[in-house]
Design a protein around this motif. Structure first.
Motif, PDB file in Angstrom:
ATOM      1  N   PHE A   1     -35.494 -13.998 122.053  1.00 59.15           N
ATOM      2  CA  PHE A   1     -34.215 -14.714 122.032  1.00 59.15           C
ATOM      3  C   PHE A   1     -33.355 -14.336 120.823  1.00 59.15           C
ATOM      4  O   PHE A   1     -32.289 -14.916 120.617  1.00 59.15           O
ATOM      5  CB  PHE A   1     -34.475 -16.228 122.001  1.00 59.15           C
ATOM      6  N   VAL A   2     -33.823 -13.359 120.043  1.00 59.51           N
ATOM      7  CA  VAL A   2     -33.095 -12.963 118.831  1.00 59.51           C
ATOM      8  C   VAL A   2     -32.743 -11.482 118.928  1.00 59.51           C
ATOM      9  O   VAL A   2     -33.643 -10.640 119.080  1.00 59.51           O
ATOM     10  CB  VAL A   2     -33.941 -13.208 117.565  1.00 59.51           C
ATOM     11  N   PRO A   3     -31.470 -11.109 118.872  1.00 58.82           N
ATOM     12  CA  PRO A   3     -31.108  -9.687 118.933  1.00 58.82           C
ATOM     13  C   PRO A   3     -31.616  -8.927 117.722  1.00 58.82           C
ATOM     14  O   PRO A   3     -31.726  -9.485 116.619  1.00 58.82           O
ATOM     15  CB  PRO A   3     -29.577  -9.704 118.988  1.00 58.82           C
ATOM     16  N   ARG A   4     -31.912  -7.647 117.928  1.00 52.87           N
ATOM     17  CA  ARG A   4     -32.383  -6.828 116.813  1.00 52.87           C
ATOM     18  C   ARG A   4     -31.273  -6.680 115.780  1.00 52.87           C
ATOM     19  O   ARG A   4     -30.121  -6.455 116.126  1.00 52.87           O
ATOM     20  CB  ARG A   4     -32.803  -5.442 117.315  1.00 52.87           C
TER      21      ARG A   4
ATOM     22  N   ASN B   1     -29.244  -4.563 104.137  1.00 51.68           N
ATOM     23  CA  ASN B   1     -27.962  -5.265 104.102  1.00 51.68           C
ATOM     24  C   ASN B   1     -27.575  -5.761 105.498  1.00 51.68           C
ATOM     25  O   ASN B   1     -26.491  -5.468 106.010  1.00 51.68           O
ATOM     26  CB  ASN B   1     -26.872  -4.358 103.523  1.00 51.68           C
ATOM     27  N   ALA B   2     -28.483  -6.520 106.096  1.00 52.58           N
ATOM     28  CA  ALA B   2     -28.291  -6.966 107.483  1.00 52.58           C
ATOM     29  C   ALA B   2     -27.117  -7.932 107.597  1.00 52.58           C
ATOM     30  O   ALA B   2     -26.964  -8.823 106.751  1.00 52.58           O
ATOM     31  CB  ALA B   2     -29.564  -7.645 107.982  1.00 52.58           C
ATOM     32  N   PRO B   3     -26.279  -7.792 108.632  1.00 51.57           N
ATOM     33  CA  PRO B   3     -25.191  -8.753 108.846  1.00 51.57           C
ATOM     34  C   PRO B   3     -25.710 -10.171 109.046  1.00 51.57           C
ATOM     35  O   PRO B   3     -25.079 -11.130 108.614  1.00 51.57           O
ATOM     36  CB  PRO B   3     -24.495  -8.220 110.113  1.00 51.57           C
ATOM     37  N   ASN B   4     -26.875 -10.298 109.713  1.00 52.59           N
ATOM     38  CA  ASN B   4     -27.521 -11.596 109.889  1.00 52.59           C
ATOM     39  C   ASN B   4     -28.926 -11.496 109.298  1.00 52.59           C
ATOM     40  O   ASN B   4     -29.856 -11.038 109.963  1.00 52.59           O
ATOM     41  CB  ASN B   4     -27.583 -11.979 111.368  1.00 52.59           C
ATOM     42  N   PRO B   5     -29.115 -11.912 108.036  1.00 53.53           N
ATOM     43  CA  PRO B   5     -30.415 -11.741 107.387  1.00 53.53           C
ATOM     44  C   PRO B   5     -31.554 -12.472 108.078  1.00 53.53           C
ATOM     45  O   PRO B   5     -32.703 -12.036 108.007  1.00 53.53           O
ATOM     46  CB  PRO B   5     -30.175 -12.304 105.978  1.00 53.53           C
ATOM     47  N   LEU B   6     -31.261 -13.604 108.763  1.00 56.48           N
ATOM     48  CA  LEU B   6     -32.326 -14.318 109.462  1.00 56.48           C
ATOM     49  C   LEU B   6     -32.919 -13.454 110.569  1.00 56.48           C
ATOM     50  O   LEU B   6     -34.133 -13.455 110.793  1.00 56.48           O
ATOM     51  CB  LEU B   6     -31.799 -15.627 110.042  1.00 56.48           C
TER      52      LEU B   6
ATOM     53  N   TRP C   1     -37.378 -10.105 112.622  1.00 57.85           N
ATOM     54  CA  TRP C   1     -37.760  -8.856 113.271  1.00 57.85           C
ATOM     55  C   TRP C   1     -38.780  -8.043 112.481  1.00 57.85           C
ATOM     56  O   TRP C   1     -39.406  -7.138 113.036  1.00 57.85           O
ATOM     57  CB  TRP C   1     -36.516  -8.020 113.577  1.00 57.85           C
ATOM     58  N   ILE C   2     -38.982  -8.354 111.207  1.00 58.50           N
ATOM     59  CA  ILE C   2     -40.061  -7.659 110.500  1.00 58.50           C
ATOM     60  C   ILE C   2     -41.421  -8.060 111.058  1.00 58.50           C
ATOM     61  O   ILE C   2     -42.433  -7.424 110.761  1.00 58.50           O
ATOM     62  CB  ILE C   2     -40.023  -7.910 108.983  1.00 58.50           C
ATOM     63  N   ALA C   3     -41.437  -9.122 111.896  1.00 58.29           N
ATOM     64  CA  ALA C   3     -42.698  -9.559 112.503  1.00 58.29           C
ATOM     65  C   ALA C   3     -43.292  -8.503 113.436  1.00 58.29           C
ATOM     66  O   ALA C   3     -44.476  -8.586 113.780  1.00 58.29           O
ATOM     67  CB  ALA C   3     -42.491 -10.866 113.276  1.00 58.29           C
TER      68      ALA C   3
END
Length: 311
Positions: free
Chosen positions: A50-53, A164-169, A174-176
């Motif tokens: 449910f979370v985009p890369r 420098n991700a636009p959405n750090p969350l 995604w490092i999971a």
């Protein structure tokens, strides 16, 4: 300069990560360390549907997952499993702060001042004192392994900053995808092919198992999703040397919760050396603001004599 709102976010991370060491202690009471390191991220994988890369290069995503996710916790969990006290682990992990400052200067060309160099040397002196005391009771190895985890954390900090991700969350989630496979494989080789799965299957049969599951939920949801998400946000907004010092407060929470919950009593020498470490890292991580040179006053306007009207 870090603004007030972001300072508050950093304090939230400190509290979540400081109390996280209690959750890790509970988890390691049931699960083998490598298996637990993989499991804490594996439980997050369904959320990725449910979370985009995140829109970051794969090399920084994988690097962040490898250093911040896999190696940091593989080293930390192993050290705690072979005798590293929970409160002391929360302190030694903060060696990541001077590691981050030095690596930021070497790899990202961030400026490091003479004051920061002095602070880093003071922190190293405190770490040497702790290592010397640990060596007297033949417990130096857990300390060295914990330092390896701190160094991995510092490398992960740089990868997160470069991403420098636009959405750090999204990046924190995604490092999971990185730690589970290598950690489960390492667990199968070192801990036994069924050791971790047997521990998971029997976790519901005892109070120790339920505490471990509660620790797993805390470290995966609160410490990883919220804590790591906020930390990644701050690392993306500011230079590494401005964010890393906030981790100095983690051992304050770690020592306090270990004392209240686990009854740990650190040795006075370790407390004194820990204060030296914290002071040195704080000094080594601050940036002194430069004074702006005074603006020279404009010379008085002098009109040529021919331009002056005479009565």
């Amino acid at each position: 300069m870090v603004n007030s709102r972001d300072r508050l976010l950093a304090v939230v991370v400190v509290v979540l990560w400081g109390a996280n060491f209690i959750a890790l202690d509970y988890g390691l009471g049931q699960f083998p360390p490598f298996f637990f390191a993989g499991l804490r991220f594996a439980v997050l994988l369904p959320v990725l549907l449910f979370v985009p890369r995140p829109r970051v290069p794969w090399r920084w995503l994988i690097g962040y997952g490898l250093f911040f996710g896999a190696l940091q916790f593989a080293f930390l969990f192993t050290a705690m499993n072979i005798g590293m006290p929970t409160g002391l682990a929360s302190l030694v992990q903060q060696a990541s702060a001077p590691f981050t400052v030095v690596l930021g200067a070497l790899l990202l060309r961030e400026r490091i001042t003479p004051v920061q160099i002095v602070g880093i040397l003071i922190a190293v002196l405190g770490m040497v004192a702790i290592g010397w005391h640990r060596a007297q009771s033949a417990t130096l190895l857990p300390l060295l392994i914990t330092l390896c985890g701190a160094f991995s954390w510092a490398l992960g900090n740089l990868c997160g900053r470069k991403a420098n991700a636009p959405n750090p969350l999204h990046l924190a989630l995604w490092i999971a995808i990185v730690p589970p496979l290598p950690m489960f494989a390492l667990s199968a080789v070192v801990e036994g092919p069924t050791a971790g799965w047997d521990a998971l299957a029997t976790a519901f049969d005892s109070p120790t198992g339920w505490y471990a599951l509660a620790g797993l939920a805390y470290t995966s949801l609160l410490a990883t999703i919220i804590g790591s998400g906020l930390w990644t946000t701050l690392m993306g907004r500011y230079p590494a040397s401005m964010v890393a010092p906030f981790s100095l407060l983690v051992p304050v929470v770690g020592f306090t919760t270990a004392w209240l919950v686990l009854g740990e009593r650190p040795h006075p020498i370790e407390l004194a050396a820990g204060a030296v470490v914290v002071g040195g890292v704080l000094l080594g991580s601050i940036k002194l603001s430069r004074r702006k040179p005074p603006v020279p006053e404009a010379p008085p306007l002098v009109l040529p004599e021919s331009a002056v009207q005479r009565p």
